[in-house]
Each structure stands twice: as structure tokens, then as C-alpha cells.
Design a protein around this motif. Structure first.
Motif, PDB file in Angstrom:
ATOM      1  N   THR A  79       0.591   7.241 -10.638  1.00  0.00           N
ATOM      2  CA  THR A  79      -0.435   8.036  -9.978  1.00  0.00           C
ATOM      3  C   THR A  79      -0.030   8.212  -8.524  1.00  0.00           C
ATOM      4  N   LEU A  80      -0.095   9.436  -8.038  1.00  0.00           N
ATOM      5  CA  LEU A  80       0.265   9.694  -6.651  1.00  0.00           C
ATOM      6  C   LEU A  80      -0.848   9.271  -5.709  1.00  0.00           C
ATOM      7  N   GLY A  81      -0.453   8.803  -4.523  1.00  0.00           N
ATOM      8  CA  GLY A  81      -1.419   8.451  -3.505  1.00  0.00           C
ATOM      9  C   GLY A  81      -1.933   9.682  -2.790  1.00  0.00           C
ATOM     10  N   ILE A 108       3.718   7.645   0.426  1.00  0.00           N
ATOM     11  CA  ILE A 108       4.660   7.138  -0.562  1.00  0.00           C
ATOM     12  C   ILE A 108       4.397   5.650  -0.759  1.00  0.00           C
ATOM     13  N   PRO A 109       4.819   5.077  -1.886  1.00  0.00           N
ATOM     14  CA  PRO A 109       4.648   3.636  -2.087  1.00  0.00           C
ATOM     15  C   PRO A 109       5.448   2.851  -1.056  1.00  0.00           C
ATOM     16  N   SER A 110       4.853   1.812  -0.491  1.00  0.00           N
ATOM     17  CA  SER A 110       5.550   1.051   0.550  1.00  0.00           C
ATOM     18  C   SER A 110       6.802   0.384   0.016  1.00  0.00           C
ATOM     19  N   GLU A 111       6.851   0.105  -1.306  1.00  0.00           N
ATOM     20  CA  GLU A 111       8.055  -0.519  -1.866  1.00  0.00           C
ATOM     21  C   GLU A 111       9.247   0.433  -1.898  1.00  0.00           C
ATOM     22  N   ALA A 133       0.822  -1.194   0.000  1.00  0.00           N
ATOM     23  CA  ALA A 133       0.000   0.000   0.000  1.00  0.00           C
ATOM     24  C   ALA A 133       0.860   1.248   0.000  1.00  0.00           C
ATOM     25  N   TRP A 134       0.211   2.394  -0.068  1.00  0.00           N
ATOM     26  CA  TRP A 134       0.903   3.669   0.105  1.00  0.00           C
ATOM     27  C   TRP A 134       0.860   4.022   1.576  1.00  0.00           C
ATOM     28  N   ILE A 135       1.965   4.479   2.114  1.00  0.00           N
ATOM     29  CA  ILE A 135       2.113   4.663   3.553  1.00  0.00           C
ATOM     30  C   ILE A 135       2.596   6.076   3.873  1.00  0.00           C
ATOM     31  N   THR A 136       2.438   6.462   5.121  1.00  0.00           N
ATOM     32  CA  THR A 136       2.990   7.716   5.638  1.00  0.00           C
ATOM     33  C   THR A 136       4.172   7.384   6.540  1.00  0.00           C
ATOM     34  N   LEU A 137       5.320   7.947   6.246  1.00  0.00           N
ATOM     35  CA  LEU A 137       6.498   7.717   7.084  1.00  0.00           C
ATOM     36  C   LEU A 137       6.299   8.342   8.461  1.00  0.00           C
TER      37      LEU A 137
END
Length: 242
Positions: free
Chosen positions: A148-150, A155-158, A90-94
């Protein structure tokens, strides 16, 4: 595989980030010398070790270090396996907790002490670093028109490992007394992180599309609106550094 097994395997593999390449085990495929367990990995070895950690043994009686990369040539899928949970990629927040888990204990303590000696609030400094690097990562992702931006400042988890390497470099190069910890290994990790982001921008590395696109994105992925200095963390979010 169950959802719990997917998570266990993913977390095991993520914990190996920064380990070296297992040249010795690769050489054994030629020398036939028995492989030994160590803290290094090659591609198929890490995959099989992660699955074994999750309770899935694809090959009976064969340790991970003896699994050749081409053992199943041409095989692309495993029919009994379910798909990994969507939030794994998923897309995550640091967060500051991500940084704390990434840094060694000595590095984390040195960071706190260096910030205090420089009369800077550790929480504010980390929040600044997280915001700066998040914006940088999103900028690289947006540079590829296929991406496509989340939503929000995610940011992308990868790309999490690369982002945290850049956060560490940001902090280590701005605080007095921290440069000594920024050794050759850390600098190479930073270089690899930048190379990965450049590959993303050049469409050489595919990124998983977010489930919730950025509300400020207009006209599809070809047009991206990226804030240069997003705010993603506050003092409340960085309580772990106080």
C-alpha cells in the motif's frame, strides 16, 4: 529498551550504511585470532554494536566483533524490550538535507560547483532529482500488489538509503565533471539500490504499511495510481543548497 534507546540504536546503524562487510572478524570464528575494531560489520556485530551505542549490553564482557550470528539460535524476541517507535519505520519525504548528509563534503561541494558551471540552479536540480527518484521508488513499491502506498510523495524509510543512492547517481550522471566521482564503489551502491527495489516489486522484500494510505489509491493495494513525475520539493524546501 526505551524509545530514546531505540532511536539511538537505529541512528547508529543507519550511519553505517555503505560500510564494507567484516570478513576478517568472521574468519576469526575459525582462526580464533582476536578480533579488532574496524569500520566494517557483519550482521550480529552491527546489531550488538548499535545496541551497545544505545547503552544496551546484551552480553557482558564480549565485544560486538566476537558475537557469533548463531549465539542465540532459535530466539525470536526479547521479552524485556519494548517495540520500536512507529516513526522509525515510517514513510518519509526525501529532502535536500537527507542528500547533504548522505554525500561526502567533497561530493556536495563538487555538486554545487558543477551545477553553477552548467548554469543550473542547484536547488532546482536537486528538487528534480528528488521528485524523479521518489516517483521511481513508489512505482517499484506499487508494482507489488501486496503493498500500500503512503500518502503524498512519501517512500518507506527502509528504502531511504537506496533512494538516496539513486538520487546521487541521477545527479552525478547529469552534471559535467561529476562522472569522475561516480567510482566503482558508488556504481555498486547504485546497483544494490536497484536490486533492492526489484526485490520489493517482486514481493521478495516486505515493506511496512503506511499509517496514512495514499488518498489516490483505489480498491485496495491491488490497484495503485502512481504519478510518474511527482513534485515533492520546492525552492523553499531546498534552501540548504542555495
Amino acid at each position: 529498551m526505551t524509545e530514546a534507546q531505540w532511536r539511538d540504536a537505529f541512528r547508529f546503524a543507519e550511519a553505517q550504511i555503505g560500510m564494507g562487510y567484516d570478513y576478517r572478524s568472521v574468519a576469526r570464528f575459525v582462526s580464533r585470532v582476536s578480533a579488532r575494531e574496524n569500520e566494517r560489520w557483519f550482521c550480529s556485530e552491527l546489531v550488538f554494536a548499535a545496541l551497545h551505542h544505545a547503552g544496551v549490553d546484551l552480553l557482558a564482557r564480549i565485544p560486538a566483533a566476537e558475537v557469533a550470528p548463531g549465539i542465540w539460535p532459535g530466539q525470536r524476541s526479547c521479552s524485556p524490550c519494548s517495540s520500536p517507535p512507529s516513526d522509525i519505520m515510517a514513510w518519509i519525504t526525501l529532502t535536500d538535507e537527507d542528500l547533504k548528509r548522505r554525500l561526502a563534503a567533497a561530493e556536495y561541494t563538487a555538486l554545487l560547483n558543477a551545477a553553477k558551471q552548467a548554469s543550473q540552479d542547484p536547488a532546482d536540480l536537486v528538487a528534480e532529482a528528488l521528485a524523479e527518484i521518489t516517483g521511481k521508488v513508489r512505482g517499484y513499491v506499487a508494482a507489488c500488489q501486496k503493498n500500500t502506498l503512503g500518502d503524498g510523495q512519501t517512500i518507506p524509510s527502509e528504502l531511504k538509503a537506496s533512494a538516496l543512492a539513486l538520487v546521487r547517481d541521477y545527479l552525478f550522471t547529469r552534471l559535467p565533471g561529476m562522472r569522475s566521482l561516480n567510482d566503482d564503489l558508488r556504481q555498486k551502491e547504485t546497483e544494490r539500490a536497484v536490486d533492492e527495489l526489484r526485490d520489493v516489486a517482486a514481493s521478495k522484500l516486505a515493506i511496512v504499511a503506511p499509517q496514512t494510505p495514499d488518498a489516490e489509491q483505489a480498491g485496495g493495494p491491488a490497484i495503485q495510481l502512481v504519478k510518474s513525475r511527482p513534485t515533492i520539493a520546492s525552492r523553499k524546501d531546498t534552501h540548504g543548497l542555495l
